[in-house]
Design an enzyme around this catalytic site. Sequence first.
Site, PDB file in Angstrom:
ATOM      1  N   SER A   1      30.988  55.350  66.923  1.00 10.38           N
ATOM      2  CA  SER A   1      31.355  55.837  65.594  1.00 10.38           C
ATOM      3  C   SER A   1      30.724  55.018  64.472  1.00 10.38           C
ATOM      4  O   SER A   1      30.590  55.512  63.351  1.00 10.38           O
ATOM      5  CB  SER A   1      32.880  55.845  65.439  1.00 10.38           C
ATOM      6  OG  SER A   1      33.425  54.576  65.735  1.00 10.38           O
TER       7      SER A   1
ATOM      8  N   ASP B   1      41.853  49.620  59.594  1.00 11.66           N
ATOM      9  CA  ASP B   1      40.503  49.817  60.109  1.00 11.66           C
ATOM     10  C   ASP B   1      39.600  48.718  59.562  1.00 11.66           C
ATOM     11  O   ASP B   1      39.191  48.744  58.403  1.00 11.66           O
ATOM     12  CB  ASP B   1      39.969  51.187  59.695  1.00 11.66           C
ATOM     13  CG  ASP B   1      38.599  51.497  60.297  1.00 11.66           C
ATOM     14  OD1 ASP B   1      38.015  50.604  60.956  1.00 11.66           O
ATOM     15  OD2 ASP B   1      38.113  52.632  60.110  1.00 11.66           O
TER      16      ASP B   1
ATOM     17  N   HIS C   1      35.023  50.097  60.980  1.00  7.75           N
ATOM     18  CA  HIS C   1      34.104  50.974  60.266  1.00  7.75           C
ATOM     19  C   HIS C   1      33.893  50.461  58.849  1.00  7.75           C
ATOM     20  O   HIS C   1      34.506  49.473  58.444  1.00  7.75           O
ATOM     21  CB  HIS C   1      34.643  52.410  60.264  1.00  7.75           C
ATOM     22  CG  HIS C   1      34.868  52.958  61.642  1.00  7.75           C
ATOM     23  ND1 HIS C   1      36.106  52.918  62.277  1.00  7.75           N
ATOM     24  CD2 HIS C   1      34.018  53.532  62.523  1.00  7.75           C
ATOM     25  CE1 HIS C   1      35.992  53.455  63.477  1.00  7.75           C
ATOM     26  NE2 HIS C   1      34.740  53.823  63.663  1.00  7.75           N
TER      27      HIS C   1
END
Length: 449
Positions: free
Chosen positions: A175, A420, A423
């Site tokens: 990702s 998170d 990312h």
Amino acid sequence: MEMPIHKIPKRNYKSKLILQISLPIILFTIITLQLSKNISFKKSPTNRTSLESLHANNVELLQTLPQKESLPPTNDDDDQVVIESKRYQTSPKPSPVTKCDLFSGEWVPNMEAPYYTNYTCRVIQEHQNCMKYGRPDTEFMKWKWKPNGCELPVFNPNEFLDIVKGKSLAFVGDSVARNHMQSLICLLSQVEHPLDISPTKDDNFKRWYFQSSNFTLAIFWSPFLVKTQENDPNGKAGKTFTGLYLDEANDVWTTQIDEFDYVIISAGHWFFRPLIYYEKGNFMGCRYCEIDNLMEYSLSYGYRNAFQTSFRAILERENFKGKVFLRTFAPSHFEGADWDHGGDCKRTSPIKSYELPLDGQNMEVYTAQLEAFKEAQSVAQKRGLKFELIDMTRLMLVRPDGHPSVYGRPAKMNGIWPSDCVHWCLPGPIDSWNDFLLEMLKSEEKNLH
């Protein structure tokens, strides 16, 4: 501090004689100690080293890594940087023109950024849309990388589309690779919005087409790069294990890359999960499995083998004539606790390199990547293929400010979903990765002409 030679006061003959004998000995000792310091590649969790010296260690490591029998070395040693040893050559060759080291430098303010917003770019996924979900600060968007001794221009979308006219680029990985591709699309959206020509609605296998330049972008989801087996039955009861066939590349991407002019390969964070390893189809051991009487392998073992297998698969494809980039591992930044125990990333600006040294597991996977890359690059040179390194590890280690944290979901989900810190916000520091990509493509164009 030693007194400069020209200021040493006059002494009698015996004092001069002692000085003439002792000074060469002292100088020889200093040179020897410095040489041994430069040759050694040390890893210490408390070593506070600048980005410049850390990157020098990277260059040194790439030169000194042993070659594997399965991927024989080339004899193109003249093109490699040689550290320290040139000082002791009796007949040194003329020094080539020094190239700018793009990856050695520092982050500097860039008040002109960002170059797009969550309104002007259509491909920002929810969990990276930090502005939509109320991130209050904006300083994290206003930095650019400044190499030592030269400039790295910010991304120019028109220039990029001109270089890639009639070509195609594939991202292969997890990702974060998709995060990188979406950053590129957002930057290009300053001049053109691409057409979605994806064969599926799955975001993990998207294709985008820029009509003005006949340029195609694609993403191939393969977080381990090799063949996998979900919910491996050899795993421990009550835990989810993924089986990795370390000597078999994932054909979901290897069978597709022949049509692409550029391939950017990367992977990382999924290797920190419980894994079962297979080679030649046989069950051989695991990582983070906590199973009695079962061989436990190091993190770098599976990681290195996955990249070696992936590079080998590329090199074995007779019809692949493109260029391969390895984008190195981008560390996560969970502070205070692990990701699943309340760890978070709340910083709002870059930190200094000495505040967070590259060590531990970050160093382990980074070194494993460089080893696999060095082997593959050697073979690629013999076969007329080009493997290039987009070395983002050390740069992004000092950017804990660039992650979504809790600003990638509705506020009501805070405390339910973990923060998170893997990312990157869009816009954000990840946009700089495309500054490097464009500069490397420009360099290639100059060499062709």
